[in-house]
Design a protein around this motif. Structure first.
Motif, PDB file in Angstrom:
ATOM      1  N   TYR A 208       0.837  -1.210   0.000  1.00  0.00           N
ATOM      2  CA  TYR A 208       0.000   0.000   0.000  1.00  0.00           C
ATOM      3  C   TYR A 208       0.868   1.255   0.000  1.00  0.00           C
ATOM      4  O   TYR A 208       0.625   2.209  -0.743  1.00  0.00           O
ATOM      5  N   SER A 209       1.890   1.270   0.836  1.00  0.00           N
ATOM      6  CA  SER A 209       2.767   2.431   0.940  1.00  0.00           C
ATOM      7  C   SER A 209       3.562   2.634  -0.338  1.00  0.00           C
ATOM      8  O   SER A 209       3.692   3.760  -0.842  1.00  0.00           O
ATOM      9  N   ALA A 210       4.117   1.541  -0.886  1.00  0.00           N
ATOM     10  CA  ALA A 210       4.892   1.652  -2.120  1.00  0.00           C
ATOM     11  C   ALA A 210       4.020   2.170  -3.263  1.00  0.00           C
ATOM     12  O   ALA A 210       4.456   3.013  -4.059  1.00  0.00           O
ATOM     13  N   ASN A 211       2.784   1.703  -3.345  1.00  0.00           N
ATOM     14  CA  ASN A 211       1.873   2.145  -4.397  1.00  0.00           C
ATOM     15  C   ASN A 211       1.596   3.643  -4.302  1.00  0.00           C
ATOM     16  O   ASN A 211       1.579   4.352  -5.312  1.00  0.00           O
ATOM     17  N   ASP A 212       1.397   4.147  -3.083  1.00  0.00           N
ATOM     18  CA  ASP A 212       1.112   5.563  -2.902  1.00  0.00           C
ATOM     19  C   ASP A 212       2.299   6.417  -3.353  1.00  0.00           C
ATOM     20  O   ASP A 212       2.122   7.451  -3.998  1.00  0.00           O
ATOM     21  N   THR A 213       3.504   5.994  -3.018  1.00  0.00           N
ATOM     22  CA  THR A 213       4.704   6.741  -3.423  1.00  0.00           C
ATOM     23  C   THR A 213       4.901   6.671  -4.927  1.00  0.00           C
ATOM     24  O   THR A 213       5.293   7.666  -5.562  1.00  0.00           O
ATOM     25  N   ILE A 214       4.650   5.512  -5.522  1.00  0.00           N
ATOM     26  CA  ILE A 214       4.832   5.340  -6.966  1.00  0.00           C
ATOM     27  C   ILE A 214       3.924   6.278  -7.746  1.00  0.00           C
ATOM     28  O   ILE A 214       4.332   6.870  -8.752  1.00  0.00           O
TER      29      ILE A 214
END
Length: 336
Positions: A208-214
């Motif tokens: 979830y966190s990686a997706n938001d940053t991407i």
């Protein structure tokens, strides 16, 4: 159509020092708690042992439950209220008892049930559920959970390295690692029991966190390809975050709503998962705005890309935004 935070112009990057201070303070608090109270509070699934959920017709005295089990030779039990005043969980994790469960895991649960019925009377105690795990299985589950987290992090790193320039990928990975560290500090500060459901929450938070940053970095990359008129990287980051803010707010709000439903309605078994995910929504939002961007700025300042395009010129100009009006005046003066 209703659009939330449309055409917003908030400045996020300039508050990185405050964000860094809050993050460091929270992580240090978690480390101090580790030093004072010891390691992680693992569940029966990882340590081995027996977990029983029992329901009494009338609210019992915890001291009576403990003394009853001690008399039956079941020492070192952990007794906690579980929801209503008549429901309790009993954890038996004594080393000798755990070893005995390797041969017959249900033996101790039967002893606990018999001792409680003898003390409180038949029909006054109901065994709601029983979980029994031998020491070997518990060790394998703990090893498997650790391996799952390492592999998930590794595949995320590989994906980011392929998807982005390595500078963007490194910033995203560090931001995600920040989220995991802060989440572990949260788990330790509030003494949540680390079970398979909590591990599932951490793995979910990782993606979830990686997706938001991407998503934000994708917009940064698009904006870097546009004419900048002297706009610096910090201003481009702020603009990119503001452009993706309506989407981020709606995504986080709907995720949080579902998580809160689990937290307040789904029951005690799923509650640790819901707590970690609810906290993770805020952490992922915070890091994508206040951690990933400043880290990218620092990496670009130390390792600027070699190119003669508008992107490289914007990066080399520095990290502080320049007002468009000032840029226009400078260009007019240069022309004269």
């Amino acid at each position: 159509m209703l659009r939330i935070f449309h055409n917003s112009r908030y400045e996020f990057v300039k508050h990185w020092r405050l964000a860094a201070g809050l993050t460091i303070a929270f992580i240090v608090a978690g480390l101090v708690t580790f030093g004072i109270t010891g390691g992680v509070n693992y569940s029966i699934e990882f340590t081995g042992g027996t977990l029983m959920q029992v329901q009494f017709k009338q609210a019992p005295d915890v001291a009576v439950i403990r003394s009853t089990l001690d008399k039956a030779g079941i020492s070192g039990t952990e007794i906690q209220q579980y929801g209503a005043a008549t429901e309790y969980t009993i954890r038996a994790r004594d080393e000798k008892q755990v070893e005995a469960q390797a041969a017959g895991a249900e033996g101790i649960s039967k002893e606990i049930g018999a001792a409680l019925e003898q003390q409180f009377g038949a029909g006054n105690v109901t065994i709601v559920r029983t979980e029994a795990v031998g020491p070997k299985v518990g060790g394998e589950l703990r090893s498997g959970a650790f391996t799952a987290m390492v592999l998930a992090s590794l595949f995320t790193l590989i994906y980011l390295a392929i998807r982005f320039d390595w500078r963007f990928g490194a910033a995203a990975v560090i931001s995600t690692a920040h989220d995991i560290l802060v989440t572990f500090a949260f788990i330790k500060l509030f003494n949540f029991e680390v079970s398979l459901t909590v591990v599932a929450a951490i793995l979910t938070l990782l993606g979830y966190s990686a997706n938001d940053t991407i998503i934000i970095f994708d917009r940064v990359r698009e904006n870097l390809r546009k004419p900048h008129r002297g706009e610096r990287l910090a201003a481009i980051l702020d603009r990119s975050i503001n452009e993706t803010l309506p989407r981020s707010i709606m995504t986080h709000a709907t995720t949080l709503a579902a998580t809160l439903a689990l937290l307040f309605i789904a029951g005690e078994v799923i509650r640790p998962f819901a707590w970690v995910m609810a906290f993770g929504v805020f952490v992922a939002t915070f890091s994508s705005m206040y951690v990933a961007g400043p880290i990218l700025l620092w990496i670009e300042s130390r390792y600027p890309r070699e190119a003669d395009d508008a992107t490289a010129r914007a990066v080399r100009k520095g990290n502080e935004p320049v007002p468009p009006a000032a840029n226009g005046r400078s260009e007019r003066l240069a022309a004269r």
